[in-house]
Design a protein around this motif. Sequence first.
Motif, PDB file in Angstrom:
ATOM      1  N   SER A  71      -1.228   6.014   0.506  1.00 22.68           N
ATOM      2  CA  SER A  71      -1.871   4.741   0.159  1.00 22.68           C
ATOM      3  C   SER A  71      -3.142   4.853  -0.219  1.00 22.68           C
ATOM      4  O   SER A  71      -3.809   4.735   1.130  1.00 22.68           O
ATOM      5  N   TYR A  72      -3.633   4.387  -1.287  1.00 25.01           N
ATOM      6  CA  TYR A  72      -5.223   4.447  -1.605  1.00 25.01           C
ATOM      7  C   TYR A  72      -5.618   3.091  -1.155  1.00 25.01           C
ATOM      8  O   TYR A  72      -6.707   2.948  -0.761  1.00 25.01           O
ATOM      9  N   ALA A  73      -4.528   2.035  -1.143  1.00 17.84           N
ATOM     10  CA  ALA A  73      -5.240   0.647  -0.470  1.00 17.84           C
ATOM     11  C   ALA A  73      -5.415   0.751   0.889  1.00 17.84           C
ATOM     12  O   ALA A  73      -6.460   0.255   1.475  1.00 17.84           O
ATOM     13  N   THR A  74      -4.578   1.605   1.856  1.00 12.26           N
ATOM     14  CA  THR A  74      -4.817   1.471   3.029  1.00 12.26           C
ATOM     15  C   THR A  74      -6.060   2.304   3.601  1.00 12.26           C
ATOM     16  O   THR A  74      -6.803   1.839   4.303  1.00 12.26           O
ATOM     17  N   ALA A  75      -6.034   3.546   2.644  1.00 10.62           N
ATOM     18  CA  ALA A  75      -7.510   4.361   2.880  1.00 10.62           C
ATOM     19  C   ALA A  75      -8.708   3.301   2.519  1.00 10.62           C
ATOM     20  O   ALA A  75      -9.655   3.556   3.245  1.00 10.62           O
ATOM     21  N   GLY A  76      -8.484   2.661   1.313  1.00 11.79           N
ATOM     22  CA  GLY A  76      -9.904   1.902   1.038  1.00 11.79           C
ATOM     23  C   GLY A  76     -10.004   0.874   2.275  1.00 11.79           C
ATOM     24  O   GLY A  76     -11.162   0.366   2.456  1.00 11.79           O
ATOM     25  N   ALA A  77      -8.790   0.305   2.762  1.00  7.97           N
ATOM     26  CA  ALA A  77      -9.209  -0.812   3.617  1.00  7.97           C
ATOM     27  C   ALA A  77     -10.027  -0.347   4.997  1.00  7.97           C
ATOM     28  O   ALA A  77     -10.577  -0.988   5.785  1.00  7.97           O
ATOM     29  N   ILE A  78      -9.518   0.617   5.533  1.00  4.91           N
ATOM     30  CA  ILE A  78      -9.997   1.441   6.645  1.00  4.91           C
ATOM     31  C   ILE A  78     -11.479   1.702   6.327  1.00  4.91           C
ATOM     32  O   ILE A  78     -12.476   1.352   7.243  1.00  4.91           O
ATOM     33  N   SER A  79     -11.624   2.713   5.171  1.00  9.04           N
ATOM     34  CA  SER A  79     -12.986   2.826   4.966  1.00  9.04           C
ATOM     35  C   SER A  79     -13.854   1.613   4.694  1.00  9.04           C
ATOM     36  O   SER A  79     -15.007   1.568   4.934  1.00  9.04           O
ATOM     37  N   ALA A  80     -13.428   0.550   4.007  1.00  7.42           N
ATOM     38  CA  ALA A  80     -14.172  -0.823   4.074  1.00  7.42           C
ATOM     39  C   ALA A  80     -14.397  -1.294   5.361  1.00  7.42           C
ATOM     40  O   ALA A  80     -15.564  -2.159   5.621  1.00  7.42           O
TER      41      ALA A  80
END
Length: 393
Positions: A35-44
């Motif tokens: 999931s890119y959404a999960t990856a983006g959320a953690i990076s965010a």
Amino acid sequence: MPGAKGFVIAGFVGRMPMSMLGIGIVLLISALTGSYATAGAISATVSVAYAIAAPLSGRLVDRFGQARVLIPFVLTHGAALASMMLFAEYDAPQWTLFASGVVVGGTATSLGSMVRARWSHLLGRSAMLHTAFSFESVADEMIFVAGPALVTGLATMVNPYAGLILTLVCTVAGTVAFSLQRGTEPPVRPVTEHGGSPIMIPGVALLSCVFLAMGAVFGSIDLITVAFAEEHGAKAASGLLLASFAGGSMISGLWFGSRAWKISLGRRFTRGLIIFAVGMAPILLVSGLWSMALVAFVSGFAISPIIITGYALVERLVPGHLLTEGMSWISTAVGLGVAIGAWAGGRMTDAFGPSNAYVFSYGCALLALAVGVGGGTLLRTPETGPSEAPSTC
């Protein structure tokens, strides 16, 4: 300048991870979760924590000195990043990744601001300061050329964790080596000299808003480009695509920094924003990897001039005893923007596909232009000193 070589080299190594940490986290988490959404959320999460903490660490540096603050911060940062990788390896609950991300971001320091503060201490407002700031911007772009390609290659061809391991080593080794060079460290100012925060200065607030939007461009581009390359069957090429943005910026930084400019800093800044917005427009129409690399290279031309003049404006607008904190506000604005961009870019990519998600990136570029041009009168500074000498440029 005596001692400059040492802190420049150490600062370069120590801030290599600024182009590697976010994409390294995205590559690792997206590989594990799909999931890119999960990856983006953690990076965010990492970026938001950094955005909140950077001005505070900058104020601590102004008050206690670089070495006394940087060393404990970077050791904690390294331990938190190692913990995040261990949590991922052993399939710990997802909240542990977010919790460790908060510590990773909260203890990250704006080493680029520390380097520029040393140059300001050594050079004052001489003509060489423009050259030094330009050199540091070019160094930043060299980092953004090499870093994404390096971390992507390691993560996709060696091991998903390899890129973050290199990030950890560079951060700790470079920052400690930088901190131990006490001869060029700016002096600590008396506590009584500290007044309000630099963010209360209208020009600094305006610059922070512009760089917030610019950060959203960078954060979304990082994540969307990984998905764009994967969509075209070449995920490993994402680092090279991101390096194209930085490559264009690096070349423009060399050209821009080698000249003395007749026009004011404020006008240079707003013109850079206009060129950036125009250069970003073709990204909405690109459908292939090679054409994307070309568009990225061209659109990167305006990035270095914007960053160079942004830091120079802060140096003019902020009192000397608050300089590190003032520059940290630029970093914190970019960091917060990167967080917003990574989160929104992930959501847009999952929902509409990477090609359509670039609309968000371009919208943020237009927002940066609107804010910068609309508030241009707040960026007027005394244009004095050799760095503003007239030229044919």
